[in-house]
Design an enzyme around this catalytic site. Structure first.
Site, PDB file in Angstrom:
ATOM      1  CG  ASN A 117      -3.946  -0.313   2.888  1.00 13.39           C
ATOM      2  OD1 ASN A 117      -3.696   0.078   1.913  1.00 13.39           O
ATOM      3  ND2 ASN A 117      -3.789   0.440   4.269  1.00 13.39           N
ATOM      4  CB  VAL A 119      -4.950   0.173  -1.489  1.00 13.50           C
ATOM      5  CG1 VAL A 119      -3.606   1.158  -1.706  1.00 13.50           C
ATOM      6  CG2 VAL A 119      -6.093   0.593  -2.204  1.00 13.50           C
ATOM      7  CG  ASP A 120      -0.519  -0.242  -4.823  1.00 11.58           C
ATOM      8  OD1 ASP A 120      -0.837   0.864  -5.314  1.00 11.58           O
ATOM      9  OD2 ASP A 120      -0.144  -0.051  -3.375  1.00 11.58           O
ATOM     10  CG  ASP A 148       0.595   7.883   0.313  1.00 12.87           C
ATOM     11  OD1 ASP A 148       1.325   7.216   1.270  1.00 12.87           O
ATOM     12  OD2 ASP A 148      -0.597   7.186   0.054  1.00 12.87           O
ATOM     13  CB  THR A 149      -0.520  13.002  -3.362  1.00 15.34           C
ATOM     14  OG1 THR A 149      -0.198  11.849  -4.298  1.00 15.34           O
ATOM     15  CG2 THR A 149      -0.987  14.057  -4.060  1.00 15.34           C
ATOM     16  CB  ALA A 150      -3.400  14.711   0.725  1.00 15.08           C
ATOM     17  NE  ARG A 151      -0.671  10.250   5.590  1.00 14.79           N
ATOM     18  CZ  ARG A 151      -0.760   9.004   5.788  1.00 14.79           C
ATOM     19  NH1 ARG A 151       0.037   8.204   4.596  1.00 14.79           N
ATOM     20  NH2 ARG A 151      -1.642   8.495   6.480  1.00 14.79           N
ATOM     21  CG  HIS A 175      -0.974   3.159   0.147  1.00 11.17           C
ATOM     22  ND1 HIS A 175      -0.804   4.509   0.621  1.00 11.17           N
ATOM     23  CD2 HIS A 175      -1.754   2.860   1.068  1.00 11.17           C
ATOM     24  CE1 HIS A 175      -1.237   4.699   1.878  1.00 11.17           C
ATOM     25  NE2 HIS A 175      -1.886   3.574   2.263  1.00 11.17           N
TER      26      HIS A 175
END
Length: 314
Positions: A117, A119-120, A148-151, A175
């Protein structure tokens, strides 16, 4: 199939553990400036192999990454007390200036997966240094907003009592604090969330959406406040991405890569749904966002662009 992991802190070691428990790959090589730490992590995880899958895991140095198909970069320096984000970025840029060439000298055909991080920005830096070795930016990707998508999917699934595997929803952009939850594109069983709520008989009110947004956006802060760091979730995300890369699964993942062809995001590294396969980011899949989401994505890209412009790249 060899996988390298550079950086054996909590994220790097959790990623290695997740790979072993998921049976991804055949050989994992851990590389760290602190060789004793790498050996200790490798030995500890190796003792879990009899309870999981028959993988080889060992400590090594950069030459041991030869023929690795994927190299996960989880190395970097921690923020010092009183240090600004820009100062931290500049120091991590110097670290990546050493790590990326060291990896590519021995594993020139590997896909680089950045986890460090922010990370982008770190993925953008890795791509910059990898370009000197003729590596296309599509072969340098970051974990982006995969976690984040999984969350997001997990929380929407919990609200409706639906397995998150059947929730199709994405978090895009940075992110970080400016990430965008694409509510307008979220679906379950082909229905948008308002339509599904009517069928299911359970509404998703604005306050509940706001709470889900907060829990996704602030999850890392909450976890860090309670236990000091996040690593299990991102370790599992890394295992999923590496599995897709090794087996050319052509999955749709919200990894981050250098963006081309998306208005207002051109040249910035951020997360969008990507078609991901054996050669890395195969294609970007632009989303049909509503006006508010589009404005939020433009703001997220602007924040990242400003951060990149503030770093003296050489």
């Amino acid at each position: 199939m060899k996988i390298g992991i550079v950086g054996c802190g909590m994220v790097g070691s959790a990623s290695a553990y997740a790979l072993v428990m998921s049976g991804v790959g055949r050989e994992i090589v851990l590389v760290d400036l602190n060789r004793a730490r790498a050996e200790a992590e490798a030995n500890d995880i190796h003792h879990a192999v009899p309870f999981a899958h028959p993988l080889t895991i060992r400590a090594g140095d950069y030459p041991d990454l030869a023929e690795a198909r994927v190299v996960v970069i989880a190395g970097g320096v921690a923020q010092k007390p009183g240090e600004t984000r820009l100062q931290l970025l500049q120091r991590n840029a110097e670290v990546f200036k050493q790590i990326v060439p060291a990896v590519l000298r021995h594993a020139p055909d590997a896909v680089l997966l950045v986890v460090t991080n922010p990370v982008d920005i770190m993925t953008h830096l890795a791509s910059h240094f990898a370009a000197e070795f003729g590596v296309p930016h599509t072969r340098v990707i970051g974990s982006g907003t995969t976690l984040d998508t999984a969350r997001f999917r997990a929380l929407v699934g919990r609200h409706f009592g639906v397995d998150p595997h059947h929730v199709h929803a994405y978090v895009i952009g940075e992110h970080g604090d400016s990430e965008v939850l694409a509510w307008s594109q979220a679906t379950i069983a082909g229905l948008n969330l308002d339509e599904f709520a009517k069928v299911h008989g359970r509404p998703l009110e604005s306050e509940e959406r706001k709470q889900i947004d907060e829990n996704v956006r602030r999850a890392a802060y909450q976890i860090i406040a309670g236990k000091g760091a996040t690593y299990y979730g991102i370790g599992s995300a890394v295992a999923r991405i590496v599995d897709v890369l090794l087996h050319d699964q052509r999955a749709i993942l919200t990894i981050c890569s250098r963006i081309k062809g998306v208005p207002d995001c051109e040249g910035v590294t951020l997360a969008q749904p990507h078609l991901v396969g054996g050669e890395g980011a195969l294609a970007i899949i632009p989303m049909q966002l509503d006006d508010a989401e589009h404005a939020a994505l433009r703001r997220s890209a602007s924040i990242l662009r400003e951060a990149l412009e503030s770093i003296a790249l050489q």
